[in-house]
Design an enzyme around this catalytic site. Structure first.
Site, PDB file in Angstrom:
ATOM      1  N   SER A 130      23.111  34.483  50.358  1.00 12.97           N
ATOM      2  CA  SER A 130      22.206  35.031  49.346  1.00 12.97           C
ATOM      3  C   SER A 130      20.730  34.795  49.670  1.00 12.97           C
ATOM      4  O   SER A 130      20.359  33.757  50.221  1.00 12.97           O
ATOM      5  CB  SER A 130      22.528  34.358  48.004  1.00 12.97           C
ATOM      6  OG  SER A 130      21.498  34.590  47.079  1.00 12.97           O
ATOM      7  N   GLU A 132      18.735  33.919  47.619  1.00 14.43           N
ATOM      8  CA  GLU A 132      18.323  32.711  46.876  1.00 14.43           C
ATOM      9  C   GLU A 132      18.139  31.525  47.822  1.00 14.43           C
ATOM     10  O   GLU A 132      17.424  30.570  47.503  1.00 14.43           O
ATOM     11  CB  GLU A 132      19.359  32.353  45.809  1.00 14.43           C
ATOM     12  CG  GLU A 132      19.280  33.199  44.564  1.00 14.43           C
ATOM     13  CD  GLU A 132      17.998  32.993  43.768  1.00 14.43           C
ATOM     14  OE1 GLU A 132      17.706  31.852  43.376  1.00 14.43           O
ATOM     15  OE2 GLU A 132      17.282  33.984  43.546  1.00 14.43           O
ATOM     16  N   TYR A 153      22.836  26.472  42.791  1.00 11.69           N
ATOM     17  CA  TYR A 153      23.503  27.648  43.365  1.00 11.69           C
ATOM     18  C   TYR A 153      23.007  27.883  44.791  1.00 11.69           C
ATOM     19  O   TYR A 153      23.804  28.044  45.727  1.00 11.69           O
ATOM     20  CB  TYR A 153      23.223  28.882  42.495  1.00 11.69           C
ATOM     21  CG  TYR A 153      23.615  30.191  43.152  1.00 11.69           C
ATOM     22  CD1 TYR A 153      24.936  30.622  43.173  1.00 11.69           C
ATOM     23  CD2 TYR A 153      22.650  31.005  43.769  1.00 11.69           C
ATOM     24  CE1 TYR A 153      25.301  31.819  43.788  1.00 11.69           C
ATOM     25  CE2 TYR A 153      23.002  32.198  44.383  1.00 11.69           C
ATOM     26  CZ  TYR A 153      24.327  32.600  44.396  1.00 11.69           C
ATOM     27  OH  TYR A 153      24.685  33.791  45.011  1.00 11.69           O
TER      28      TYR A 153
HETATM   29  P1  NAP Z   1      30.092  38.267  40.269  1.00 12.06           P
HETATM   30  O1  NAP Z   1      30.098  39.637  39.674  1.00 12.06           O
HETATM   31  O2  NAP Z   1      29.597  37.115  39.488  1.00 12.06           O
HETATM   32  O3  NAP Z   1      31.595  37.960  40.761  1.00 12.06           O
HETATM   33  C1  NAP Z   1      31.993  36.673  41.139  1.00 12.06           C
HETATM   34  C2  NAP Z   1      33.464  36.713  41.458  1.00 12.06           C
HETATM   35  O4  NAP Z   1      33.885  35.374  41.825  1.00 12.06           O
HETATM   36  C3  NAP Z   1      34.359  37.122  40.284  1.00 12.06           C
HETATM   37  O5  NAP Z   1      35.432  37.898  40.769  1.00 12.06           O
HETATM   38  C4  NAP Z   1      34.865  35.782  39.772  1.00 12.06           C
HETATM   39  O6  NAP Z   1      36.095  35.865  39.072  1.00 12.06           O
HETATM   40  C5  NAP Z   1      35.046  35.048  41.093  1.00 12.06           C
HETATM   41  N1  NAP Z   1      35.160  33.612  40.923  1.00 12.06           N
HETATM   42  C6  NAP Z   1      34.356  32.793  40.219  1.00 12.06           C
HETATM   43  N2  NAP Z   1      34.803  31.523  40.271  1.00 12.06           N
HETATM   44  C7  NAP Z   1      35.923  31.548  41.038  1.00 12.06           C
HETATM   45  C8  NAP Z   1      36.863  30.557  41.423  1.00 12.06           C
HETATM   46  N3  NAP Z   1      36.744  29.305  41.028  1.00 12.06           N
HETATM   47  N4  NAP Z   1      37.898  30.933  42.218  1.00 12.06           N
HETATM   48  C9  NAP Z   1      38.041  32.219  42.601  1.00 12.06           C
HETATM   49  N5  NAP Z   1      37.195  33.208  42.244  1.00 12.06           N
HETATM   50  C10 NAP Z   1      36.149  32.866  41.460  1.00 12.06           C
HETATM   51  O7  NAP Z   1      29.264  38.284  41.652  1.00 12.06           O
HETATM   52  P2  NAP Z   1      28.766  39.525  42.537  1.00 12.06           P
HETATM   53  O8  NAP Z   1      27.454  39.969  42.017  1.00 12.06           O
HETATM   54  O9  NAP Z   1      29.860  40.485  42.709  1.00 12.06           O
HETATM   55  O10 NAP Z   1      28.467  38.780  43.918  1.00 12.06           O
HETATM   56  C11 NAP Z   1      29.488  38.623  44.897  1.00 12.06           C
HETATM   57  C12 NAP Z   1      29.119  37.466  45.808  1.00 12.06           C
HETATM   58  O11 NAP Z   1      27.874  37.718  46.440  1.00 12.06           O
HETATM   59  C13 NAP Z   1      28.952  36.116  45.108  1.00 12.06           C
HETATM   60  O12 NAP Z   1      29.365  35.124  46.018  1.00 12.06           O
HETATM   61  C14 NAP Z   1      27.456  36.011  44.895  1.00 12.06           C
HETATM   62  O13 NAP Z   1      27.081  34.651  44.803  1.00 12.06           O
HETATM   63  C15 NAP Z   1      26.944  36.685  46.145  1.00 12.06           C
HETATM   64  N6  NAP Z   1      25.653  37.354  46.075  1.00 12.06           N
HETATM   65  C16 NAP Z   1      25.404  38.244  45.071  1.00 12.06           C
HETATM   66  C17 NAP Z   1      24.204  38.925  45.067  1.00 12.06           C
HETATM   67  C18 NAP Z   1      23.910  39.946  43.997  1.00 12.06           C
HETATM   68  O14 NAP Z   1      22.728  40.299  43.849  1.00 12.06           O
HETATM   69  N7  NAP Z   1      24.895  40.473  43.293  1.00 12.06           N
HETATM   70  C19 NAP Z   1      23.254  38.716  46.091  1.00 12.06           C
HETATM   71  C20 NAP Z   1      23.571  37.805  47.098  1.00 12.06           C
HETATM   72  C21 NAP Z   1      24.782  37.141  47.105  1.00 12.06           C
HETATM   73  P3  NAP Z   1      36.137  36.188  37.473  1.00 12.06           P
HETATM   74  O15 NAP Z   1      35.983  37.684  37.362  1.00 12.06           O
HETATM   75  O16 NAP Z   1      37.477  35.698  37.088  1.00 12.06           O
HETATM   76  O17 NAP Z   1      34.998  35.453  36.853  1.00 12.06           O
HETATM   77  O1  F7E Z   2      17.454  36.791  37.622  1.00 13.17           O
HETATM   78  C1  F7E Z   2      14.385  36.307  35.712  1.00 13.17           C
HETATM   79  C2  F7E Z   2      14.998  35.087  36.366  1.00 13.17           C
HETATM   80  O2  F7E Z   2      19.771  36.204  36.962  1.00 13.17           O
HETATM   81  C3  F7E Z   2      16.432  37.500  38.283  1.00 13.17           C
HETATM   82  C4  F7E Z   2      22.556  36.544  41.521  1.00 13.17           C
HETATM   83  O3  F7E Z   2      23.340  37.673  41.799  1.00 13.17           O
HETATM   84  O4  F7E Z   2      20.718  37.446  42.755  1.00 13.17           O
HETATM   85  C5  F7E Z   2      21.092  36.949  41.490  1.00 13.17           C
HETATM   86  O5  F7E Z   2      20.313  35.817  41.151  1.00 13.17           O
HETATM   87  C6  F7E Z   2      15.073  37.026  37.804  1.00 13.17           C
HETATM   88  C7  F7E Z   2      14.922  35.485  37.834  1.00 13.17           C
HETATM   89  O6  F7E Z   2      19.278  37.081  39.297  1.00 13.17           O
HETATM   90  C8  F7E Z   2      15.819  36.550  32.383  1.00 13.17           C
HETATM   91  O7  F7E Z   2      14.279  33.915  36.028  1.00 13.17           O
HETATM   92  C9  F7E Z   2      13.840  36.652  33.282  1.00 13.17           C
HETATM   93  O8  F7E Z   2      13.665  35.178  38.341  1.00 13.17           O
HETATM   94  O9  F7E Z   2      19.180  38.630  37.414  1.00 13.17           O
HETATM   95  P1  F7E Z   2      19.000  37.204  37.725  1.00 13.17           P
HETATM   96  P2  F7E Z   2      18.929  35.940  40.358  1.00 13.17           P
HETATM   97  O10 F7E Z   2      18.676  34.624  39.732  1.00 13.17           O
HETATM   98  O11 F7E Z   2      17.877  36.484  41.264  1.00 13.17           O
HETATM   99  C10 F7E Z   2      20.846  36.516  43.839  1.00 13.17           C
HETATM  100  C11 F7E Z   2      20.431  37.192  45.116  1.00 13.17           C
HETATM  101  C12 F7E Z   2      22.191  35.882  43.890  1.00 13.17           C
HETATM  102  O12 F7E Z   2      22.661  35.517  44.966  1.00 13.17           O
HETATM  103  C13 F7E Z   2      22.806  35.496  42.594  1.00 13.17           C
HETATM  104  O13 F7E Z   2      24.224  35.346  42.738  1.00 13.17           O
HETATM  105  O14 F7E Z   2      14.919  37.401  36.441  1.00 13.17           O
HETATM  106  N1  F7E Z   2      14.729  36.459  34.287  1.00 13.17           N
HETATM  107  N2  F7E Z   2      14.492  36.705  32.101  1.00 13.17           N
HETATM  108  C14 F7E Z   2      15.974  36.399  33.769  1.00 13.17           C
HETATM  109  N3  F7E Z   2      17.169  36.262  34.356  1.00 13.17           N
HETATM  110  C15 F7E Z   2      18.262  36.257  33.547  1.00 13.17           C
HETATM  111  N4  F7E Z   2      19.498  36.142  34.103  1.00 13.17           N
HETATM  112  N5  F7E Z   2      18.177  36.380  32.179  1.00 13.17           N
HETATM  113  C16 F7E Z   2      16.972  36.531  31.557  1.00 13.17           C
HETATM  114  O15 F7E Z   2      16.903  36.649  30.334  1.00 13.17           O
END
Ligand code: NAP
Ligand code: F7E
Length: 342
Positions: A130, A132, A153
């Site tokens: 990520s 992050e 995270y």
């Molecule tokens: P998401 O919608 O939060 O999905 C997370 C998945 O992980 C869900 O299927 C969840 O199952 C499963 N999970 C959680 N805890 C688990 C456990 N203990 N054992 C097995 N499975 C578990 O995340 P996403 O947005 O699709 O992201 C996919 C991956 O990419 C994650 O690793 C995330 O950290 C990473 N990532 C995401 C982004 C982004 O912007 N979306 C960017 C960079 C990296 P349940 O449905 O049962 O909760």
């Molecule tokens: O926050 C700000 C918050 O929770 C984005 C995950 O998929 O992307 C995701 O992480 C920004 C942050 O995503 C609210 O403070 C303001 O600066 O949508 P987010 P994230 O933290 O960037 C990365 C790449 C991953 O890997 C992660 O799995 O928005 N923000 N107000 C807020 N964020 C949330 N959630 N809720 C608010 O009310």
């Protein structure tokens, strides 16, 4: 027929990746958690009963915290490709649950790599790393930018990143890190900021909600479309050798800009409806993410198709449909929940 094993198959990316791999004729095996409420909404449209001769998606109960079972599953299935998308993926929540986040988002990756090593299966491994991990590092961020994680995270993802590099070198496992910047869609979890905003704005438009409480409006993110990003995951595993790639759009926008654009598109004045609630602030914030995906373009031939404005349109259109359905229910006398969290 190639076989893929996907952890996190019920999540946003798991559902898009499953669609993509099925379109490429893969047999898919997904790890799902037992839950007392349904957690397969995002993949229900892809699922066929296992008795159906055309079934190509199979679901297995399990958890990234249980290593023996992961080992058994990999030994039985012998997948050609493994996509490790499972994680406690919410940054704010990781401050509330740091130990659990370290266990699943960090050690979960080690458990899978150990399962590959111990079973000796021949497979290719994708790790969902990520942006992050870059944390406080100044933009633009690329594969050569040093990590400065700002949350439990991000620290867990940095551990996973390095253990992937280590197993690649030590045991010659084909394992690649995709360092993906934020990617969104109508299937994004409702507590991530983009979806929280499009859900709330469409509900406000239809009179189902009065206010939207948000945290830090100044943070900037490089937001792309999840459907484009899952293709990059697959491309990484089709290369001759494993490597690490940044996947991003190369554009950054603030949360405030995202809010303003969404409300403007709905002819609403965002300042009338949006309030800042410090409960959504993070103890340490990532201020600006802006990815340089030049390596992915040059080596994978990957580039994003959906831009910022189109992404917003796609999300608004889907959430407007959902809000209309809710309104019909409300008008028929049903009560609906309105909980905003994280
Ligand atoms: P998401 O919608 O939060 O999905 C997370 C998945 O992980 C869900 O299927 C969840 O199952 C499963 N999970 C959680 N805890 C688990 C456990 N203990 N054992 C097995 N499975 C578990 O995340 P996403 O947005 O699709 O992201 C996919 C991956 O990419 C994650 O690793 C995330 O950290 C990473 N990532 C995401 C982004 C982004 O912007 N979306 C960017 C960079 C990296 P349940 O449905 O049962 O909760
Ligand atoms: O926050 C700000 C918050 O929770 C984005 C995950 O998929 O992307 C995701 O992480 C920004 C942050 O995503 C609210 O403070 C303001 O600066 O949508 P987010 P994230 O933290 O960037 C990365 C790449 C991953 O890997 C992660 O799995 O928005 N923000 N107000 C807020 N964020 C949330 N959630 N809720 C608010 O009310």
């Amino acid at each position: 027929m190639k076989k893929a094993f996907i952890t996190g198959i019920t999540g946003q990316d798991g559902s898009y990746l499953s669609e993509f791999l099925l379109s490429k004729d893969y047999e898919i095996h997904g790890l799902i958690r037992r839950s007392s409420t349904f957690n397969t909404d995002r993949i229900d449209h892809l699922y066929k009963d296992a008795h159906d001769p055309n079934a190509r998606m199979f679901l297995h109960y399990g958890d990234l915290s249980v290593s023996g079972q992961l080992t058994d599953l990999l030994y039985d299935i012998k997948p050609d490709e493994i996509y490790n998308l499972g994680a406690q993926s919410h940054v704010r929540v990781s401050f509330d649950m740091p130990e659990y986040t370290g266990d699943i988002t960090g050690l979960g990756t080690l458990r899978l790599l150990e399962a590959i090593r111990k079973t000796g299966i021949k497979t290719r491994f994708y790790q969902a790393s990520s942006s992050e991990m870059f944390g406080a590092a100044p933009p633009p961020q690329s594969e050569s930018t040093p990590f400065q994680p700002q949350s439990p995270y991000a620290a867990a993802k940095v551990y996973s990143y390095y253990i992937v590099c280590n197993y690649r070198e030590a045991y010659k496992i084909f394992a690649s890190n995709g360092i993906l910047f934020n990617h969104e869609s109508p299937r994004r979890g409702e507590t991530f900021v983009t979806r929280k905003i499009t859900r709330a704005a469409t509900r406000i438009k239809l009179g189902l909600q009065d206010k939207l409480f948000l945290g830090n409006l100044e943070a900037k993110r490089d937001w792309g479309f999840a459907g484009d990003y899952v293709e990059a995951m697959w491309m990484m595993l089709q290369q001759d050798r494993p490597d690490d790639y940044v996947i991003a759009t190369g554009e950054t926008h603030s949360v405030k800009e995202f809010v303003r654009r969404v409300f403007e598109k709905l002819d609403l004045d965002w300042q009338k409806y949006v309030a800042v609630d410090p409960r959504y602030f993070r103890p340490t914030e990532v201020d600006v993410l802006l990815g340089d995906a030049g390596k992915a373009l040059n080596e994978l031939g990957w580039k994003p198709r959906v831009g910022f404005d189109e992404l917003i349109d796609i999300m608004i259109a889907a959430d407007m449909e959902a809000a209309k359905k809710e309104k019909t229910l409300v008008e028929a006398g049903y009560s609906i929940s309105d909980h905003q969290s994280a």
